[in-house]
Design a protein around this motif. Structure first.
Motif, PDB file in Angstrom:
ATOM      1  N   LEU A  42      18.888  44.019  54.729  1.00  0.00           N
ATOM      2  CA  LEU A  42      17.643  43.653  56.128  1.00  0.00           C
ATOM      3  C   LEU A  42      17.145  42.293  56.572  1.00  0.00           C
ATOM      4  N   ALA A  43      16.336  42.374  55.763  1.00  0.00           N
ATOM      5  CA  ALA A  43      15.466  41.540  55.335  1.00  0.00           C
ATOM      6  C   ALA A  43      16.060  40.197  55.418  1.00  0.00           C
ATOM      7  N   GLN A  44      16.397  40.273  54.451  1.00  0.00           N
ATOM      8  CA  GLN A  44      17.097  38.966  53.869  1.00  0.00           C
ATOM      9  C   GLN A  44      17.987  38.606  54.847  1.00  0.00           C
ATOM     10  N   GLN A  45      18.625  39.607  55.526  1.00  0.00           N
ATOM     11  CA  GLN A  45      20.036  38.797  56.840  1.00  0.00           C
ATOM     12  C   GLN A  45      18.994  38.295  57.804  1.00  0.00           C
ATOM     13  N   LEU A  46      17.809  38.952  58.023  1.00  0.00           N
ATOM     14  CA  LEU A  46      17.225  38.686  59.754  1.00  0.00           C
ATOM     15  C   LEU A  46      16.562  37.348  59.405  1.00  0.00           C
ATOM     16  N   PHE A  47      15.591  36.621  58.059  1.00  0.00           N
ATOM     17  CA  PHE A  47      15.743  35.729  58.050  1.00  0.00           C
ATOM     18  C   PHE A  47      16.062  34.538  57.922  1.00  0.00           C
ATOM     19  N   TYR A  48      17.686  35.142  58.244  1.00  0.00           N
ATOM     20  CA  TYR A  48      18.713  33.760  58.425  1.00  0.00           C
ATOM     21  C   TYR A  48      18.085  32.873  59.928  1.00  0.00           C
ATOM     22  N   LEU A  49      18.097  33.650  60.776  1.00  0.00           N
ATOM     23  CA  LEU A  49      17.474  33.676  62.204  1.00  0.00           C
ATOM     24  C   LEU A  49      15.911  32.549  61.956  1.00  0.00           C
ATOM     25  N   PRO A  50      16.048  31.148  62.704  1.00  0.00           N
ATOM     26  CA  PRO A  50      15.144  30.559  62.706  1.00  0.00           C
ATOM     27  C   PRO A  50      13.334  30.617  63.003  1.00  0.00           C
ATOM     28  N   PHE A  51      13.783  31.825  64.108  1.00  0.00           N
ATOM     29  CA  PHE A  51      12.171  32.410  64.599  1.00  0.00           C
ATOM     30  C   PHE A  51      11.722  33.181  63.522  1.00  0.00           C
ATOM     31  N   VAL A  52      12.425  33.883  62.535  1.00  0.00           N
ATOM     32  CA  VAL A  52      11.921  35.373  62.160  1.00  0.00           C
ATOM     33  C   VAL A  52      10.610  34.586  61.294  1.00  0.00           C
ATOM     34  N   LYS A  53       9.654  34.755  60.894  1.00  0.00           N
ATOM     35  CA  LYS A  53       8.282  34.381  60.358  1.00  0.00           C
ATOM     36  C   LYS A  53       8.148  35.774  59.185  1.00  0.00           C
ATOM     37  N   THR A  54       7.620  36.620  59.431  1.00  0.00           N
ATOM     38  CA  THR A  54       7.754  37.529  58.707  1.00  0.00           C
ATOM     39  C   THR A  54       7.995  38.931  59.326  1.00  0.00           C
ATOM     40  N   VAL A  55       7.949  39.843  58.010  1.00  0.00           N
ATOM     41  CA  VAL A  55       9.372  41.258  58.342  1.00  0.00           C
ATOM     42  C   VAL A  55       8.588  42.409  57.548  1.00  0.00           C
ATOM     43  N   TYR A  56       7.727  43.123  58.575  1.00  0.00           N
ATOM     44  CA  TYR A  56       7.364  44.628  58.159  1.00  0.00           C
ATOM     45  C   TYR A  56       8.478  45.919  58.065  1.00  0.00           C
ATOM     46  N   ILE A  57       8.533  46.464  57.148  1.00  0.00           N
ATOM     47  CA  ILE A  57       9.480  47.415  57.259  1.00  0.00           C
ATOM     48  C   ILE A  57       8.172  48.620  56.953  1.00  0.00           C
TER      49      ILE A  57
END
Length: 299
Positions: A42-57
């Protein structure tokens, strides 16, 4: 569709997307880029969004830190929908290590206590034979569970004994807002094999040069009688309310008994009444000495 609740944080660049249930097994994850996010499709998919800098789970939420190229108001709903759709299609949030031990189902329920700032979480199995109290995270070397609980900003103190955990909170939240979160966390932490207490560390950090039995034998007769009365008549009652009262000392000259209030008893508005009208009167009667006084050393 999987329900996702959007919540703001104190950092305007970070937004939380909360699930109804916990999504991690007592672990926290932070991913700075798609390469780091191998453990989370899921985090990998979110990083395809150009504005995503960091993902915390962590726990029951995914938090995303954005670059300043967009405002959250413009994209937050679309991100929530994307997360929900990903999960609905069977997408993996965090890859589970199949080598980990299987869950051992337990039940956890919350009980109110006379102290409005403390709640007792009762677990369907024995946790410890040693009552332990933690005032802050620095004291939690013997309890990984307490260490994790102190990461919740509203947790003030923790007391663990037998089959329950008493949590004392700060006033920033009402119990109605946080009980479910704490109960679910404790349940999943224990079910997933988390260590509640390391008994060997408790013994190492609390054991003096003499054992408890040796220390008891060195006390005067009245002190021994007081300890026996507290153990037999008082402790079971206060344990039912999520607390503990421990004997500290007895002064033969002024007949003052010093006790230590722990768990839900510590800071409880009714503790003074309990000491004077309950324990003090009991000791006066059972020891046949009207001069006895009971005081809490930490009141």
């Amino acid at each position: 569709m999987t329900k996702i609740t959007i919540k703001e944080t104190q950092n305007p660049t970070i937004l939380k997307f909360e699930f109804e249930d916990f999504i991690t097994q007592n672990q926290n994850f932070e991913f700075k880029n798609i390469d780091e996010a191998e453990a989370s499709p899921l985090a990998q998919q979110l990083f395809y969004l150009p504005f995503v800098k960091t993902v915390y789970i962590s726990g029951n939420f995914i938090a995303i830190e954005r670059y300043s190229i967009v405002d959250w108001d413009d994209v937050k709903d679309a991100v929530a929908e994307q997360i929900s759709a990903f999960v609905e299609k069977g997408g993996v949030i965090i890859k589970v290590d199949e080598n980990k031990a299987k869950k051992q189902p337990i039940t956890v329920y919350g009980e109110t206590t006379p102290n409005p700032s403390a709640l007792k979480f009762v677990v369907s199995r024995m946790l410890t034979r040693n009552a332990v109290e933690y005032k802050n995270i620095d004291q939690t070397v013997s309890s990984p569970l307490a260490q994790e609980l102190f990461k919740f900003p509203y947790v003030k103190e923790i007391f663990i004994d037998e089959n329950y955990i008493s949590v004392t909170k700060y006033e920033i939240n009402d119990w109605s807002e946080i009980t479910l979160e704490l109960r679910t966390f404790i349940k999943q932490f224990i079910e997933n094999g988390g260590t509640v207490l390391d008994e060997s560390l408790i013994q190492t950090t609390t054991k003096n040069e003499v054992t408890k039995d040796e220390a008891f034998d060195k006390l005067d007769v009245t002190s021994q009688q007081i300890i026996n009365i507290l153990e037999e008549y008082v402790k079971p009652a206060v344990a039912a309310d999520g607390g503990n009262i421990a004997f500290e000392s007895y002064n033969e000259e002024d007949k003052t008994v010093k006790v230590l209030l722990q768990g839900a008893c510590s800071g409880c508005p009714s503790s003074t009444f309990t000491l004077k009208s309950g324990i003090e009167n009991m000791l006066k009667s059972m020891l046949n000495d009207e001069a006895i006084k009971v005081e809490a050393s930490n009141a």
